[in-house]
Design a protein around this motif. Structure first.
Motif, PDB file in Angstrom:
ATOM      1  N   GLN A 160       0.788  -1.205  -0.001  1.00  0.00           N
ATOM      2  CA  GLN A 160       0.040  -0.059  -0.018  1.00  0.00           C
ATOM      3  C   GLN A 160       0.738   1.144  -0.037  1.00  0.00           C
ATOM      4  O   GLN A 160       2.079   1.185   0.498  1.00  0.00           O
ATOM      5  CB  GLN A 160      -1.005  -0.106   1.323  1.00  0.00           C
ATOM      6  CG  GLN A 160      -0.233  -0.153   2.671  1.00  0.00           C
ATOM      7  CD  GLN A 160      -1.350  -0.415   3.687  1.00  0.00           C
ATOM      8  OE1 GLN A 160      -1.423  -1.569   4.135  1.00  0.00           O
ATOM      9  NE2 GLN A 160      -2.229   0.558   4.068  1.00  0.00           N
ATOM     10  N   SER A 201       2.336  -4.891   3.024  1.00  0.00           N
ATOM     11  CA  SER A 201       1.302  -5.207   3.934  1.00  0.00           C
ATOM     12  C   SER A 201       1.059  -6.590   4.267  1.00  0.00           C
ATOM     13  O   SER A 201       0.654  -7.063   4.975  1.00  0.00           O
ATOM     14  CB  SER A 201      -0.069  -4.382   3.542  1.00  0.00           C
ATOM     15  OG  SER A 201      -0.474  -4.907   2.077  1.00  0.00           O
ATOM     16  N   THR A 202       1.490  -7.472   3.012  1.00  0.00           N
ATOM     17  CA  THR A 202       1.426  -8.675   3.345  1.00  0.00           C
ATOM     18  C   THR A 202       2.463  -9.477   2.473  1.00  0.00           C
ATOM     19  O   THR A 202       2.855  -8.970   1.437  1.00  0.00           O
ATOM     20  CB  THR A 202       0.169  -9.358   2.593  1.00  0.00           C
ATOM     21  OG1 THR A 202      -0.791  -8.633   3.366  1.00  0.00           O
ATOM     22  CG2 THR A 202      -0.086 -10.937   2.788  1.00  0.00           C
ATOM     23  N   ARG A 218      -6.304 -19.384  -3.386  1.00  0.00           N
ATOM     24  CA  ARG A 218      -5.916 -19.713  -1.914  1.00  0.00           C
ATOM     25  C   ARG A 218      -6.051 -18.294  -1.116  1.00  0.00           C
ATOM     26  O   ARG A 218      -6.672 -18.305   0.030  1.00  0.00           O
ATOM     27  CB  ARG A 218      -4.300 -20.151  -1.710  1.00  0.00           C
ATOM     28  CG  ARG A 218      -4.156 -21.659  -2.132  1.00  0.00           C
ATOM     29  CD  ARG A 218      -2.772 -21.744  -1.696  1.00  0.00           C
ATOM     30  NE  ARG A 218      -2.228 -23.178  -2.028  1.00  0.00           N
ATOM     31  CZ  ARG A 218      -2.582 -24.154  -1.375  1.00  0.00           C
ATOM     32  NH1 ARG A 218      -3.253 -23.928  -0.184  1.00  0.00           N
ATOM     33  NH2 ARG A 218      -2.224 -25.494  -1.573  1.00  0.00           N
ATOM     34  N   ILE A 219      -5.691 -17.326  -1.767  1.00  0.00           N
ATOM     35  CA  ILE A 219      -5.798 -15.967  -1.207  1.00  0.00           C
ATOM     36  C   ILE A 219      -7.216 -15.863  -1.270  1.00  0.00           C
ATOM     37  O   ILE A 219      -7.679 -15.320  -0.184  1.00  0.00           O
ATOM     38  CB  ILE A 219      -4.866 -14.894  -1.924  1.00  0.00           C
ATOM     39  CG1 ILE A 219      -3.542 -15.244  -1.559  1.00  0.00           C
ATOM     40  CG2 ILE A 219      -5.406 -13.396  -1.221  1.00  0.00           C
ATOM     41  CD1 ILE A 219      -2.426 -14.441  -2.335  1.00  0.00           C
ATOM     42  N   ASN A 235      -8.843 -17.593   1.490  1.00  0.00           N
ATOM     43  CA  ASN A 235      -8.316 -17.757   2.631  1.00  0.00           C
ATOM     44  C   ASN A 235      -7.808 -19.125   3.166  1.00  0.00           C
ATOM     45  O   ASN A 235      -8.122 -19.574   4.187  1.00  0.00           O
ATOM     46  CB  ASN A 235      -9.102 -17.108   3.827  1.00  0.00           C
ATOM     47  CG  ASN A 235      -8.102 -16.683   5.324  1.00  0.00           C
ATOM     48  OD1 ASN A 235      -7.060 -16.738   5.220  1.00  0.00           O
ATOM     49  ND2 ASN A 235      -8.733 -16.143   6.012  1.00  0.00           N
ATOM     50  N   ALA A 246     -13.752 -23.237   6.731  1.00  0.00           N
ATOM     51  CA  ALA A 246     -12.792 -23.744   7.708  1.00  0.00           C
ATOM     52  C   ALA A 246     -13.046 -25.215   8.087  1.00  0.00           C
ATOM     53  O   ALA A 246     -12.380 -25.877   8.940  1.00  0.00           O
ATOM     54  CB  ALA A 246     -12.710 -22.873   8.923  1.00  0.00           C
ATOM     55  N   ARG A 269     -11.226 -19.406  13.757  1.00  0.00           N
ATOM     56  CA  ARG A 269     -10.883 -20.584  12.876  1.00  0.00           C
ATOM     57  C   ARG A 269     -11.025 -20.153  11.322  1.00  0.00           C
ATOM     58  O   ARG A 269     -10.201 -20.415  10.757  1.00  0.00           O
ATOM     59  CB  ARG A 269     -11.795 -21.770  13.225  1.00  0.00           C
ATOM     60  CG  ARG A 269     -11.307 -23.119  12.613  1.00  0.00           C
ATOM     61  CD  ARG A 269     -11.784 -24.338  12.838  1.00  0.00           C
ATOM     62  NE  ARG A 269     -11.354 -25.233  11.999  1.00  0.00           N
ATOM     63  CZ  ARG A 269     -11.920 -26.388  11.955  1.00  0.00           C
ATOM     64  NH1 ARG A 269     -13.118 -26.758  12.387  1.00  0.00           N
ATOM     65  NH2 ARG A 269     -11.458 -27.250  11.221  1.00  0.00           N
ATOM     66  N   ARG A 270     -12.147 -19.751  11.044  1.00  0.00           N
ATOM     67  CA  ARG A 270     -12.517 -19.104   9.864  1.00  0.00           C
ATOM     68  C   ARG A 270     -11.469 -18.279   9.121  1.00  0.00           C
ATOM     69  O   ARG A 270     -11.006 -18.238   8.051  1.00  0.00           O
ATOM     70  CB  ARG A 270     -13.850 -18.461   9.669  1.00  0.00           C
ATOM     71  CG  ARG A 270     -15.069 -19.605   9.432  1.00  0.00           C
ATOM     72  CD  ARG A 270     -16.150 -18.830   8.801  1.00  0.00           C
ATOM     73  NE  ARG A 270     -16.760 -17.775   9.673  1.00  0.00           N
ATOM     74  CZ  ARG A 270     -17.752 -18.064  10.510  1.00  0.00           C
ATOM     75  NH1 ARG A 270     -18.114 -19.094  10.851  1.00  0.00           N
ATOM     76  NH2 ARG A 270     -18.081 -17.063  11.219  1.00  0.00           N
ATOM     77  N   ALA A 271     -11.088 -17.216  10.234  1.00  0.00           N
ATOM     78  CA  ALA A 271     -10.123 -16.251   9.557  1.00  0.00           C
ATOM     79  C   ALA A 271      -8.685 -16.687   9.476  1.00  0.00           C
ATOM     80  O   ALA A 271      -8.061 -16.243   8.914  1.00  0.00           O
ATOM     81  CB  ALA A 271     -10.099 -15.213  10.768  1.00  0.00           C
ATOM     82  N   GLY A 272      -8.553 -18.189  10.055  1.00  0.00           N
ATOM     83  CA  GLY A 272      -7.254 -18.736   9.824  1.00  0.00           C
ATOM     84  C   GLY A 272      -6.228 -18.115  10.808  1.00  0.00           C
ATOM     85  O   GLY A 272      -4.947 -18.365  10.838  1.00  0.00           O
ATOM     86  N   LYS A 318      -6.361  -7.688   9.766  1.00  0.00           N
ATOM     87  CA  LYS A 318      -6.243  -8.842   8.745  1.00  0.00           C
ATOM     88  C   LYS A 318      -7.708  -8.893   8.166  1.00  0.00           C
ATOM     89  O   LYS A 318      -8.872  -8.664   8.722  1.00  0.00           O
ATOM     90  CB  LYS A 318      -6.372 -10.179   9.753  1.00  0.00           C
ATOM     91  CG  LYS A 318      -6.246 -11.563   8.937  1.00  0.00           C
ATOM     92  CD  LYS A 318      -5.712 -12.708   9.750  1.00  0.00           C
ATOM     93  CE  LYS A 318      -5.922 -13.907   9.167  1.00  0.00           C
ATOM     94  NZ  LYS A 318      -5.116 -14.268   8.048  1.00  0.00           N
ATOM     95  N   GLY A 366      -9.134 -11.248   5.362  1.00  0.00           N
ATOM     96  CA  GLY A 366      -9.328 -12.162   4.696  1.00  0.00           C
ATOM     97  C   GLY A 366      -7.887 -12.812   4.799  1.00  0.00           C
ATOM     98  O   GLY A 366      -7.481 -12.965   5.615  1.00  0.00           O
ATOM     99  N   ALA A 367      -7.491 -13.182   3.708  1.00  0.00           N
ATOM    100  CA  ALA A 367      -5.990 -13.935   3.733  1.00  0.00           C
ATOM    101  C   ALA A 367      -5.049 -12.810   3.924  1.00  0.00           C
ATOM    102  O   ALA A 367      -3.809 -13.266   4.175  1.00  0.00           O
ATOM    103  CB  ALA A 367      -5.740 -14.780   2.536  1.00  0.00           C
ATOM    104  N   LEU A 368      -5.149 -11.631   3.635  1.00  0.00           N
ATOM    105  CA  LEU A 368      -4.282 -10.540   3.763  1.00  0.00           C
ATOM    106  C   LEU A 368      -4.261  -9.850   4.952  1.00  0.00           C
ATOM    107  O   LEU A 368      -5.253  -9.669   5.783  1.00  0.00           O
ATOM    108  CB  LEU A 368      -4.513  -9.714   2.499  1.00  0.00           C
ATOM    109  CG  LEU A 368      -4.590 -10.235   1.012  1.00  0.00           C
ATOM    110  CD1 LEU A 368      -4.749  -9.287   0.166  1.00  0.00           C
ATOM    111  CD2 LEU A 368      -3.367 -11.028   0.722  1.00  0.00           C
ATOM    112  N   THR A 369      -2.987  -8.941   5.082  1.00  0.00           N
ATOM    113  CA  THR A 369      -3.080  -7.994   6.070  1.00  0.00           C
ATOM    114  C   THR A 369      -2.908  -6.618   5.688  1.00  0.00           C
ATOM    115  O   THR A 369      -2.571  -6.516   4.347  1.00  0.00           O
ATOM    116  CB  THR A 369      -1.799  -8.242   7.064  1.00  0.00           C
ATOM    117  OG1 THR A 369      -0.725  -8.530   6.294  1.00  0.00           O
ATOM    118  CG2 THR A 369      -2.133  -9.514   7.907  1.00  0.00           C
ATOM    119  N   ARG A 370      -3.073  -5.713   6.393  1.00  0.00           N
ATOM    120  CA  ARG A 370      -3.184  -4.343   5.728  1.00  0.00           C
ATOM    121  C   ARG A 370      -2.862  -3.287   7.028  1.00  0.00           C
ATOM    122  O   ARG A 370      -3.300  -3.503   8.238  1.00  0.00           O
ATOM    123  CB  ARG A 370      -4.111  -3.821   5.260  1.00  0.00           C
ATOM    124  CG  ARG A 370      -4.249  -2.900   4.030  1.00  0.00           C
ATOM    125  CD  ARG A 370      -5.584  -2.707   3.199  1.00  0.00           C
ATOM    126  NE  ARG A 370      -5.408  -1.526   2.771  1.00  0.00           N
ATOM    127  CZ  ARG A 370      -4.878  -1.073   1.792  1.00  0.00           C
ATOM    128  NH1 ARG A 370      -4.472  -1.982   0.966  1.00  0.00           N
ATOM    129  NH2 ARG A 370      -4.728   0.162   0.934  1.00  0.00           N
TER     130      ARG A 370
END
Lengths: 474, 462
Positions: A270, A291-292, A389-390, A393, A460, B367-370, B433, B435-439
Motif C-alpha cells: 500500500q 502489507s502482506t 488460496r488468497i 483464505n 474452515a 478458525r474461519r479467519a485462519g 487482517k 481475509g488472507a491478507l493483512t493491511r
C-alpha cells in the motif's frame, strides 16, 4: 384576423434572431470547427466499411468461489490494417474472464463475411485488444487509417461511429459529442461530455478536420489504475499515439496470456502516504508499505516482512503516495524477468536496509489453472492456485483440488457437492493435486465401486460426501 | 459441512406435499368433543401467557441503537419464571412483560442460551402467578392437534390451531452456523413474527414446545423447540445462570454420509477443530466414533445427530472421557479431556468517536479467519463518514495490532482506544487482517470531518 396579427407581430423578432445568428454562427463555426452534414456523411462513408462485429463466448471465473459461468458477447470490431488486424475494446480480456470461439463479421446484408479470429496478447498500457482474422487468401480489407500527432482540445466537437443495436440490424450509426474534460492524471486523457451506447465503444473518433484521431475506450488499462472511470459514465478517447505502435507491430499470438514470463516477488503493498510518513517520522518521499508477504514467495525467503517500506527496486526509486501508483510497481516487478537477482531497498524501523532476492516466476492464476472433468460424476475440478488460496483464505498446508462445476442432476449434485469444495480425498485416495485427482478418478472408474466417499473442505470445516455412481449409464 | 440450502429445500418440498394432501381431503372441521377440548386447553394456558416487550441493543452500520421489539412467553411457576426465546430477550436493556390480566411489569433476565434459543426471565410481583404445565415432548406424534399462543405481529393473546407436522425436523443451519443440539417440532399452526417464545400447546393443555421460527415464503411451516430441551436449559439457568456444555472440538456427520450399509454403526467424525481437545488426543476426520465411555453411539440419519451432540455436551467438563474409534479395520481408544464450550456470540461494543463497532472473536470466527490462537477484535460495522470509515477500516477486518502492540481482546482494545481518544492522539496505526491478507490502517483523529459545504459558499470565498 388572428393570423394576420401574428404575422404583423413577428418580423422584428425574426429579424433580431437572424441578426444574432448572422453574428454568432460564423464566429462559433471557426472557433469550434463543427461538422457540416456533408462532412459527416463523407466521414461515415469512409469509415464505416471498416467497422465489423466481433462475437465471442466469454468464460467468467468468480474469483471468490472459482465458479465459472459462460456467456455470449459481442462488440464493435475495427479493421486497422488491410491484412486483417482488428482492434476492439479491452474488456474482452479481463482478469477473471477469457474469450473463446471468436468470430468477426464484416460487411452487411448479403455481403456479410464471417472470419474466425485469433486473440493476440493484450497490451499492458492501453485497454484495447487486437485480433488477427484467419484466412487462407491474402486479405485486402477496408480499414481505418489513424492520423498521428493530432491533439484534442477541451470543448472540441468529435464525430463517433459505431453500431446500432440488434433491432436495427447493427446499422452503422454516427453521433456528435464534445471533449467534455481533459484529465491530467495518470496521463493526459480526453473524456467525452456525455455517455455513448455500448455499440460505439471501440469505434473510431474523427475531428472536424476529417481526421480519424482515435477510438472510444471504456477505461484505462490496469497498469494505469484500471476502472477509475467506468462508473462515471464518461467514456474516454484513446488518441492514436496510445495504440498506433501495436498496429505497426502487432502483439504476438497467444491463446492465453501466461504468467510464466512474468517475474514475481510475492508482496502486497500500500502506498506510503504523507500521513503514514508522518506517523513513522519519515520524509514524505513516498514508497510502498509491504502489507502482506505471500507465504512461500521470494519475498518470504529474502526475509521481507509486513511493515517494511520499499523505497527502491532494482535501482528504480519507488515514490508511491497514492493507490493508483501501486500498479506501476507491479508492472516494474513483472517485467524485471524471472530468475533475476535484484536489490530491494526497504526502510525497516526507519533505517534503510538492502535486501537481495532472486525474483520468482509469477504463480499461475485461476484462469491458467489446469482443469479436469470427470463426467461420470458430473464434476469439474481445478488445481489450487495462489490467487484462489488468497481469495478463499486457504492455509498453505491444505493441498487438494477445488470443485469448479457440478453438473445439474449429476451424481455429485445428488451428493450435495458444490463449487468451492476443496477435495482432499477421493474414494480413499489422497488428492494433493490435479494429477492425483485424475489418477484417483481413473482408479475408481476401473474398480466401479457402489459408493465413492469424498473428503473435502468448505470454508474452515471438513466433511464427507458419498457419491453413488451410475456405472450402467453410457 | 453445511447443507443448509438442501435441508431447507427439503422442508419446502415436504410442506408442498402436506398442503396438497390437505387440499385433497378438504377442509377439516372439528367435532364437538374436540372443539371443547381445544377450548379447555386454551383456558388452561391463556392466563399464564405473557406479551413481552424488550428494548434490545442492536448494532448496525457501526452504531449501537436501542430497538423496541415484541415477542411472547409463558409463566412456568407461581414465583414468576417466564420462558421465551433468546432472540427475544437476548442483548436486551430492559424487558417489560404484559401479563394475562393486562398489567405490565418489569422482568429480570435470568439467562440466555443462543445455542438452543431459550431464555429465562423472572417476574417479581409479590403474589403467586398462574402458570402452565409442561408436557413431555418425547411423547408427541405427528398429526396431534396443537395450538400456538402468542403475539403475532404484536397482536397479544392470539391463538392459532393446527397439527404437529413432523416431530423431529433436522435443521442444520441453526443460529450462526453452530451445529444444533436438538431437532425441531414442525407445525402448521399459524406462527408469525411476534409469536417467538410463545407456547405450543397440546389438547391436554400442556406446553410441548417453544415457538421460535417459520420458513419464510412457505405457508404455515413453523418450528418449535421441544419443551424437554427447554426444561434442561431452565434447570441450568436456575443453578448457575448459564448453560455449561462440554466441548471436544468435533463435528459429526451421519453414517449415511460415508456408507449406505445399515450394519455399520457409530457416527462419522467429519471435522476436528485444530485447537480442540480431540485434535490433541489424535482423533482424525474419517474416524467412526463407536462408543463414548464404553456406551455405544449410533447415528445413521442426520436426525440422530442432535441427541448425540447433546450427550457429548453433558460429559463432565475438565474430566477425561474415553472414545472408542473405528479407523478402517482398526479399533482405536483415545482419552480426551472435555473443555467448556465457549459462548456462541462475542460481546459487542460501539466506539462512537471513531464511528465503528467491534466484537470479541469467538473460536469459530478465529478458525474461519485462519488465526491460530485467540487474538484480535472483529470490526462488525463502520459508520458512513466516520473517522474509521475514512481510515479505510472495513466491516469484517480483524484488528491484530494497535500502534505495534498486539490486540488480544475487546477489553484490552477498549482501554487503548479510550486512552487515545482522551489524549486526542492525532494518528493511531492499526494492523488488520482482511481475509488472507493483512493491511495497515491509519486512524487520523485530527482530521476534521467537515459537513458538506454548499456550492454558494465556495463561490463567495473566492
Amino acid at each position: 384576423m388572428t393570423h394576420n396579427r401574428l404575422n404583423s407581430g413577428t418580423p422584428p423578432r425574426v429579424l433580431c434572431l437572424l441578426l444574432c445568428a448572422a453574428l454568432l454562427i460564423p464566429a462559433w463555426h471557426t472557433a469550434a470547427q463543427s461538422f457540416t452534414q456533408e462532412a459527416l456523411a463523407e466521414l461515415h462513408a469512409q469509415v464505416t466499411p471498416a467497422i465489423g462485429i466481433v462475437r465471442y463466448a466469454l468464460e467468467v471465473t468468480n474469483p471468490n468461489t472459482g465458479e465459472i459461468t459462460k456467456r455470449d458477447n459481442l462488440a464493435l470490431a475495427l479493421i486497422v490494417s488491410p491484412d486483417g488486424l482488428v482492434m476492439t475494446h479491452g474488456h474482452m480480456v479481463l482478469e477473471n474472464s477469457q474469450p473463446f470461439n471468436i468470430k468477426v463479421f464484416l460487411g452487411r446484408g448479403d455481403e456479410e463475411q464471417e472470419y474466425e479470429a485469433t486473440l493476440l496478447k493484450k497490451p499492458d498500457d492501453v485497454n484495447v485488444v487486437f485480433l488477427r482474422l484467419k484466412s487462407e487468401e491474402r486479405l485486402r480489407l477496408p480499414h481505418v487509417r489513424f492520423a498521428r500527432g493530432a491533439t484534442l482540445a477541451l470543448g472540441q466537437p468529435v464525430a463517433l461511429f459505431g453500431l446500432l443495436g440488434d433491432p436495427l440490424d447493427y446499422a452503422r450509426g454516427l453521433i456528435e459529442r464534445r471533449i467534455g474534460a481533459i484529465l491530467d492524471k495518470p496521463r493526459t486523457t480526453c473524456c467525452l461530455d456525455d455517455a455513448v451506447r455500448y455499440g460505439y465503444v471501440g469505434g473510431p473518433v474523427a475531428d472536424a478536420a476529417g481526421r480519424v484521431v482515435g477510438v472510444i475506450g471504456f477505461d484505462l488499462s490496469r497498469a494505469e489504475g484500471g476502472d477509475l472511470y467506468v462508473r462515471s459514465g464518461h467514456p474516454l478517447v484513446y488518441q492514436t499515439d496510445l495504440f498506433q505502435r501495436y498496429i505497426d507491430n502487432p502483439p504476438s499470438e497467444t491463446e492465453i496470456e501466461t504468467s510464466g514470463d512474468h517475474a514475481w516477488l510475492g508482496v502486497f503493498t500500500q502506498p506510503l502516504t504523507d500521513r503514514f510518513a508522518e506517523y513513522w517520522e519519515l520524509p514524505a518521499n513516498g514508497g510502498l508499505i509491504i502489507s502482506t508477504v505471500v507465504a512461500g514467495s521470494p519475498a518470504t525467503e529474502a526475509g521481507l516482512r509486513a511493515g517494511d517500506i520499499i523505497v527502491e527496486f532494482d535501482g528504480t526509486p519507488i515514490r508511491a503516495k497514492l493507490d493508483r501508483d501501486v500498479p506501476g510497481f507491479t508492472k516494474l516487478v513483472r517485467e524485471a524477468g524471472p530468475g533475476r537477482e535484484v536489490v530491494v531497498r526497504v526502510l525497516r524501523d526507519g533505517q534503510p536496509v538492502d535486501v537481495t532476492t532472486v525474483l520468482g516466476t509469477r504463480p499461475r492464476s485461476a484462469q491458467e489453472a489446469g482443469e479436469y472433468e470427470a463426467p461420470q460424476f458430473g464434476l469439474t475440478v481445478r488445481e489450487l492456485t495462489t490467487d484462489v488460496r488468497i481469495a478463499l483464505n486457504l492455509p498453505e498446508n491444505i493441498e487438494g483440488v477445488i470443485v469448479r462445476r457440478v453438473k445439474s442432476g449429476s451424481v455429485a449434485q445428488i451428493a450435495r457437492m458444490r463449487p468451492g469444495v476443496v477435495i482432499l480425498r477421493f474414494g480413499g485416495h489422497l488428492v494433493t493435486n490435479l494429477a492425483d485427482f485424475q489418477a484417483a478418478v481413473e482408479q475408481v472408474t476401473a474398480d466401479r465401486p457402489q459408493e465413492v466417499v469424498v473428503f473435502g473442505r468448505l470454508g474452515a470445516a471438513t466433511g464427507f460426501f458419498r457419491l453413488e455412481p451410475r456405472w450402467d449409464e453410457p | 459441512m453445511k447443507y443448509g440450502d438442501g435441508t431447507l429445500r427439503g422442508v419446502f418440498y415436504y410442506a408442498g406435499a402436506l398442503i396438497a394432501a390437505l387440499a385433497i381431503d378438504g377442509c377439516a372441521t372439528l367435532g364437538g368433543g374436540q372443539s371443547s377440548a381445544v377450548l379447555r386447553a386454551k383456558n388452561e394456558v391463556a392466563p399464564a401467557l405473557v406479551h413481552i416487550r424488550p428494548v434490545k441493543e442492536v448494532f448496525t452500520s457501526g452504531q449501537r441503537e436501542e430497538v423496541l421489539i415484541v415477542g411472547s412467553g409463558f409463566i412456568i411457576s407461581p414465583d414468576g419464571y417466564v420462558v421465551t426465546n433468546e432472540h427475544v430477550a437476548g442483548e436486551s436493556r430492559f424487558v417489560k412483560c404484559v401479563l394475562g390480566d393486562k398489567n405490565e411489569v418489569a422482568a429480570e433476565v435470568v439467562g440466555v442460551d443462543p445455542y438452543t434459543d431459550i431464555a429465562l426471565l423472572k417476574l417479581d410481583v409479590g403474589r403467586p402467578l398462574p402458570y402452565v404445565r409442561l408436557g413431555d415432548s418425547d411423547r408427541i406424534e405427528a398429526g396431534e392437534l396443537v395450538m400456538a399462543l402468542g403475539s403475532p405481529h404484536g397482536l397479544a393473546r392470539s391463538v392459532s390451531l393446527g397439527i404437529i407436522s413432523v416431530t423431529d425436523r433436522y435443521l442444520e443451519e441453526s443460529q450462526m452456523g453452530a451445529e444444533p443440539y436438538h431437532n425441531w417440532i414442525q407445525t402448521d399452526a399459524a406462527i408469525n413474527p411476534g409469536n417467538s417464545g410463545g407456547p405450543l400447546v397440546n389438547l391436554r393443555g400442556e406446553v410441548i414446545g417453544v415457538n421460535a421460527k417459520v420458513l419464510r415464503g412457505a405457508e404455515n411451516v413453523g418450528f418449535a423447540i421441544p419443551i424437554n430441551v427447554a426444561r434442561d436449559v431452565i434447570t441450568q439457568f436456575k443453578a448457575h445462570k448459564r448453560v455449561r456444555r462440554a466441548w471436544l472440538g468435533l463435528a459429526l456427520q451421519e453414517m449415511l454420509a460415508t456408507t449406505d450399509d445399515p450394519t455399520q454403526r457409530g457416527v462419522v467424525i467429519a471435522d476436528v477443530d485444530p485447537l480442540g481437545p480431540a485434535e490433541e488426543a489424535g482423533v482424525r476426520p474419517g474416524d467412526v466414533l463407536a462408543a463414548i465411555n464404553d456406551k455405544p453411539v449410533h447415528a445413521r440419519f442426520a436426525e440422530d445427530l442432535p441427541a448425540l451432540r447433546q450427550m457429548m455436551a453433558t460429559l463432565p467438563i475438565g474430566e477425561s472421557a474415553h472414545l472408542t474409534l473405528q479407523r478402517g479395520s482398526e479399533t482405536v481408544a483415545v482419552t480426551v479431556v472435555a473443555e467448556e464450550r465457549s459462548a456462541l456470540k462475542g460481546e459487542q461494543v460501539e466506539f462512537g468517536e471513531w464511528g465503528f463497532t467491534a466484537t470479541d472473536l469467538t473460536p469459530a470466527i478465529a478458525r474461519r479467519a485462519g488465526l491460530d490462537a485467540r487474538q484480535g477484535v472483529l470490526v462488525s460495522g463502520t459508520q458512513p463518514g466516520s473517522i474509521a470509515r475514512n481510515a479505510g477500516l472495513n466491516n469484517g477486518d480483524i484488528i491484530l495490532e494497535m500502534d505495534n502492540e498486539p490486540v488480544t481482546d475487546l477489553a484490552g482494545f477498549r482501554e487503548g482506544y479510550r486512552a487515545r481518544v482522551e489524549a486526542r492522539r492525532p494518528l493511531t496505526l492499526l494492523f488488520v487482517k482482511r481475509g488472507a491478507l493483512t493491511r495497515f490502517v491509519l486512524v487520523e483523529q485530527d482530521r476534521e470531518l467537515l459537513p458538506a459545504t454548499p456550492l454558494e459558499a465556495i463561490t463567495e470565498t473566492e
